[in-house]
Design a protein around this motif. Structure first.
Motif, PDB file in Angstrom:
ATOM      1  N   GLU A  33     -17.314 -46.436  12.868  1.00  0.00           N
ATOM      2  CA  GLU A  33     -16.588 -45.190  12.565  1.00  0.00           C
ATOM      3  C   GLU A  33     -15.906 -44.604  13.786  1.00  0.00           C
ATOM      4  O   GLU A  33     -14.824 -44.035  13.705  1.00  0.00           O
ATOM      5  N   LEU A  34     -16.580 -44.770  14.915  1.00  0.00           N
ATOM      6  CA  LEU A  34     -16.052 -44.253  16.170  1.00  0.00           C
ATOM      7  C   LEU A  34     -14.725 -44.920  16.538  1.00  0.00           C
ATOM      8  O   LEU A  34     -13.823 -44.306  17.097  1.00  0.00           O
ATOM      9  N   HIS A  35     -14.619 -46.221  16.193  1.00  0.00           N
ATOM     10  CA  HIS A  35     -13.429 -46.990  16.574  1.00  0.00           C
ATOM     11  C   HIS A  35     -12.374 -47.027  15.465  1.00  0.00           C
ATOM     12  O   HIS A  35     -11.245 -47.442  15.718  1.00  0.00           O
ATOM     13  N   ALA A  36     -12.755 -46.599  14.269  1.00  0.00           N
ATOM     14  CA  ALA A  36     -11.873 -46.741  13.104  1.00  0.00           C
ATOM     15  C   ALA A  36     -10.502 -46.106  13.337  1.00  0.00           C
ATOM     16  O   ALA A  36      -9.474 -46.686  13.007  1.00  0.00           O
ATOM     17  N   ARG A  37     -10.495 -44.936  13.940  1.00  0.00           N
ATOM     18  CA  ARG A  37      -9.201 -44.249  14.092  1.00  0.00           C
ATOM     19  C   ARG A  37      -8.285 -44.948  15.085  1.00  0.00           C
ATOM     20  O   ARG A  37      -7.090 -44.679  15.137  1.00  0.00           O
ATOM     21  N   PHE A  38      -8.839 -45.845  15.891  1.00  0.00           N
ATOM     22  CA  PHE A  38      -8.000 -46.627  16.811  1.00  0.00           C
ATOM     23  C   PHE A  38      -7.590 -47.954  16.171  1.00  0.00           C
ATOM     24  O   PHE A  38      -6.839 -48.717  16.765  1.00  0.00           O
ATOM     25  N   GLY A  39      -8.118 -48.268  15.010  1.00  0.00           N
ATOM     26  CA  GLY A  39      -7.771 -49.516  14.329  1.00  0.00           C
ATOM     27  C   GLY A  39      -8.374 -50.742  14.973  1.00  0.00           C
ATOM     28  O   GLY A  39      -7.964 -51.869  14.709  1.00  0.00           O
ATOM     29  N   GLY A  40      -9.353 -50.555  15.828  1.00  0.00           N
ATOM     30  CA  GLY A  40      -9.994 -51.689  16.498  1.00  0.00           C
ATOM     31  C   GLY A  40     -10.966 -51.161  17.538  1.00  0.00           C
ATOM     32  O   GLY A  40     -10.980 -49.959  17.809  1.00  0.00           O
TER      33      GLY A  40
END
Ligand code: KG4
Ligand code: ZN
Length: 320
Positions: A33-40
């Protein structure tokens, strides 16, 4: 008991297993979830999060197993391949724990860990077997001749199978990492709706980049409304093409090696269509397919431990 620690990518994981492969606990804290907004996965963000999570996750693994550090006889940790900063957090933690108790430490190769997910109780597999390892970072066919003895038969020339799932999911507007979500969406679609190519590469290697491009072109031709309409069909057809490519190679390799047993490990082994297409294959339970520390501890049962305190100088490695 063996304490395992895994921090190679975006899962902070710790597990306690017995010397004969029974799982006492298997704790996985996902950073997805932490990385989701960066798409990777953002490596620096992952390292910092591992640092926050690793001690509580180890504590939880011990507590869940009803164990304390007094029960631990060796510490196993992923040494590579993976994100170097992320790996170093796990390695430094494992060194500190082992050193404080004068315990031996076993550095484990992450890919060997995936294979060792098959050696855990209650239904441990015994070598020899042919193993497809399909994860977010790797796609390999391995001739497993004994514990910790693998011969590489084929690998991907470009994207890994999990990466192809994740990139496809992204093109379809699904979240990150999208493999599991694409799998779910595909259940509502027609796998014959689109004819996606399966790359023809020589030998036992794989290639998935052409497939990803084909999906890109197919989505480009659609308006947003049409895309929403055809998303499940696209997902089902795309998934079918990946699974076909994987299964074809597994069959080729089985023919060439005469292997009687076929196994699939790694995150993509969680894929429902792949599991259904290889009904006779040995498959670990879903929680042991994606990254976890029980598989790392399992691999440590079959590797020589580095005695106290010689392991303090060990370094992590990003690639094999
Ligand atoms: O083994 P793993 O947890 O991490 C690596 O070592 O890379 O594999 C993660 C990969 C991701 O690409 C994820 O999308 C994929 O496994 N994955 C799936 C499914 N569940 C996870 N791909 C297809 N279908 C699934 N059900
Ligand atoms: Zn993995």
């Amino acid at each position: 008991m063996i304490l395992g620690i895994e921090t190679s990518c975006d899962e902070t994981a710790a597990a306690v297993i017995s010397a004969d492969g029974h799982i006492g606990s298997n704790v996985v804290a996902s950073q997805a979830e932490l990385h989701a907004r960066f798409g990777g996965v953002v490596p620096e963000v992952a390292s910092r999060r591992h640092l926050e999570l690793v001690a509580p996750v180890v504590r939880e693994a011990l507590a869940e197993a009803g164990a304390t550090l007094d029960d631990v006889e060796r510490v196993a940790v992923t040494q590579g391949p993976g994100l170097i900063g992320a790996l170093l957090v796990g390695l430094a933690t494992a060194k500190a724990i082992a050193w404080s108790r004068r315990l031996p430490l076993v550095p484990v190769d992450h890919l060997r860990g995936h294979v060792a997910s098959l050696y855990l109780q209650p239904e441990p597999l015994e070598p020899p077997f042919l193993c497809l390892l399909a994860s977010g970072g790797h796609t390999m066919l391995l001739d497993v001749r004994g514990y910790g003895e693998e011969r590489l038969l084929g690998t991907t020339l470009d994207d890994a199978a999990g990466e192809a799932f994740d990139k496809g999911a992204r093109l379809l507007g699904l979240g990150y990492p999208g493999g599991a979500e694409l799998d779910r969406l595909a259940r509502d679609g027609d796998p014959a709706a689109y004819e996606f190519p399966v790359a023809r590469v020589p030998g036992l290697d794989f290639s998935f980049s052409g497939l990803k491009t084909a999906l890109l072109y197919a989505t480009r031709e659609l308006s947003e409304a049409e895309l929403a309409d055809r998303r499940a069909d696209l997902a089902a057809s795309y998934q079918r093409a990946i699974v076909r490519a994987l299964v074809r190679r597994v069959r080729d390799a089985a023919d060439q090696t005469g292997a009687a047993t076929v196994a699939v490990v790694g995150g993509v082994a969680a894929n429902s269509e792949l599991r259904a297409t290889l009904p006779d294959a040995a498959l670990a339970p879903l929680v042991l397919c994606t990254d976890n520390a029980a598989m790392i501890a399992s691999a440590a049962r079959f590797a020589a431990p580095v005695p106290y305190p010689r392991y303090l100088g060990l370094d992590a490695y990003a690639s094999r």
